[in-house]
Design an enzyme around this catalytic site. Structure first.
Site, PDB file in Angstrom:
ATOM      1  N   LYS A  37       0.837  -1.200   0.000  1.00  0.00           N
ATOM      2  CA  LYS A  37       0.000   0.000   0.000  1.00  0.00           C
ATOM      3  C   LYS A  37       0.872   1.250   0.000  1.00  0.00           C
ATOM      4  CE  LYS A  37      -0.691  -0.465   5.035  1.00  0.00           C
ATOM      5  NZ  LYS A  37      -0.610   0.789   5.780  1.00  0.00           N
ATOM      6  N   TYR A 252      15.940  30.797   4.947  1.00  0.00           N
ATOM      7  CA  TYR A 252      14.731  31.554   5.241  1.00  0.00           C
ATOM      8  C   TYR A 252      14.662  31.927   6.719  1.00  0.00           C
ATOM      9  CZ  TYR A 252      12.736  30.541   0.665  1.00  0.00           C
ATOM     10  OH  TYR A 252      12.488  30.474  -0.679  1.00  0.00           O
TER      11      TYR A 252
END
Lengths: 362, 362
Positions: A37, A252
């Protein structure tokens, strides 16, 4: 030196197969199903399924969503593909077209199944034993008819705390599973354990184990050494090396300030590639060069496409070098711990982009 | 009620276009380029680029990697596609085949460009002004020849702290950019600002602004109200509703224990779908039904395919209902804050899977 720009994800399929075999040896009387999955936890469900089918003779595969089953069907034509989230109005056509086997977890899904049966498919009944996630609750089971029960091909449940051997929940869930199975599903094959449950011993194995995380190299029992092989390596190229003057800021929001003159390297991987932003000012990457392994600290904020690291004193690093983001020494489990999450989430994120050059070792 | 299994991602392209126009109005003298790297922050670079090209007349697009440029070229045949990570041995063939424009950030990349020039392409020169990420450092610029400089089509840099109006870094970077441009790139068009820089005022706009985060609805100036429209909605179906007895545990590692009898709902979304695992026992989802909005708390660990939430007292919730994971009220910025990260990372993760049913409003 070459000029490089692109991160690389290497997936070692023979190591994955070794893990599959070694887990199988721990549960020799159970069918070894593969859990693929979430695109095989991000590693490529098509490639992983095809490899296990061809070389591991695996014939039982679990996915979460029908669309995931549809994507792998052509690779594993004779296999049973179990769909954990079940069948509904939004995927019934995929079940029919790709011959998928629903896992039925609720009365609503059972009613839907009876209205939309597929010939020759025996669905799985999922029962709740303590995780309190998907599954028929005990009080719902009395409502099943003899015919309903006879139609099921497998009864399953799922453990909440199988990563901790000796956890009280394991025994509680095992007892519940045995009791409910004996009461309602006596003649139906049973499955309780995913790969973490395999390590809990034979009484947890029943007729099928569902191998996922450990097969992908994750340590599913963090209190013990990992006996599985690492199958994933992520590398990213150094785009640029530059001096950083004392007092300068990095990244940043200027979260890193150089107390002294440093050298920095800009590496071509970021949170857009699944590298966790929580590793800002915390992460570590590794340079392997001239038989040396150098640890390099991530500084400043991780951005979408890049991270910046401090390479002061690492004299042999050059533009075009690949640094290791994770490998068999700094593993998925290590990076998960440093990032404040679990290796499962790291793995699931790392594989989810199309910017990596993806290499399958076969 | 229908039986549903699959989460849904809705992307509102007209709202994205409104954001694009509104940002453009704030910088009327600059070209409005679109930043569609990282698969348009996970929203689908092909669809987003095609829409902006067709309806917004956008002709300048930024991606991080050449492979991303290759993926969108057929949608935007006449556009310039700038590749921020630059050109190297591992992607030069894509540049040639798809007519991509490299952003050159280092001497190594410049040498590579000169050896692998593409006719009619004028590369961008990226200069460092204070972020200390990619870009030519000031000391490298003196090494550029007049011919090198004449070959560039654009000079760019990138701001570190443009999300905070008045931050000292903004002025510092602006001054550096103007000074270096005047010294070396006087006659070359210039670009300093991404969407956060647009809000800093006209002196930051130059000849081109690069619109990314704000166009996708993110509040790039968190100290001020968001003036952009939300463009993303994520919903996931309730697979099951069940009572939870007092003293029972929920989810992996049994991190939630019911002090009193509760009702729980199992929702079909998890960290495999990009829902952050850090929202375990913290997250909130919302039911919109009969003109009511009910807040629902996530309990226990978020798992790969599911989350579990406490629906005690929410009498109208049913299996098959879709709950809102994020929308225009509980936004990307809200979920980012609750998850301990930024909306950019949430957005980048949410779109990175094939399990969603993806709906584009056009």
């Amino acid at each position: 030196m070459p000029v490089l720009t692109r991160p690389v994800l290497e997936i070692n399929l023979p190591a994955l197969l070794d893990n599959y075999y070694n887990l199988q040896k721990l549960a020799p009387n159970a069918i070894a199903a593969a859990v693929v999955k979430d695109d095989a936890y991000g590693l490529g469900a098509e490639e992983v399924s095809a490899y296990l089918y061809k070389y591991g003779n695996c014939r039982h595969f679990f996915v979460a969503h029908a669309v995931e089953g549809a994507n792998i069907r052509s690779q594993i034509p004779e296999a049973i593909i179990y769909v954990l989230q079940g069948m509904g109005d939004d995927n019934v056509s995929l079940f029919k077209r790709y011959n998928l086997t629903p896992v039925i977890s609720s009365s609503e899904q059972l009613i839907f199944w009876k209205q939309n049966r597929i010939t020759d498919i025996k669905p799985v009944v999922h029962i709740e034993t303590g995780l309190n996630r998907l599954g028929f609750r005990e009080q719902d089971l009395a409502g099943l008819s003899t015919e309903d029960i006879a139609g099921f091909g497998l009864v399953m449940s799922h453990l909440a705390c199988a990563d901790v051997c000796g956890h009280f929940m394991n025994v509680k869930q095992l007892d519940n599973f045995i009791r409910l199975r004996n009461q309602y599903f006596k003649d139906i094959p049973a499955s309780l354990s995913a790969s973490d449950g395999v390590f809990l011993g034979e009484e947890y194995h029943f007729d099928m184990v569902r191998l996922g995380a450990a097969m992908y190299g994750i340590n599913t029992a963090p209190n013990r050494p990992n006996t599985m092989k690492a199958i994933v390596t992520v590398k990213a190229p150094v785009l640029e090396i530059a001096p950083l003057a004392q007092g300068e800021y990095v990244g940043y929001s200027a979260t890193y300030r150089a107390d002294t003159q440093r050298n920095i390297a800009i590496v071509s991987i970021g949170y857009g590639d699944g590298y966790p932003r929580s590793l800002s000012n915390v992460g570590k990457v590794y340079l392997h060069k001239n038989h040396q392994r150098s640890e390099i600290r991530v500084i400043g904020r991780v951005s979408m496409d890049n991270l910046i690291c401090d390479v002061t004193g690492i004299s042999n690093i050059e533009v075009g070098d690949m640094v290791n983001i994770l490998d068999d020494t700094y593993t998925l489990d290590n990076i998960g711990q440093d990032a404040g999450t679990i290796s499962y989430e790291i793995l699931s994120r790392i594989g989810k982009n199309t910017r990596f050059e993806r290499r399958y070792l076969k």
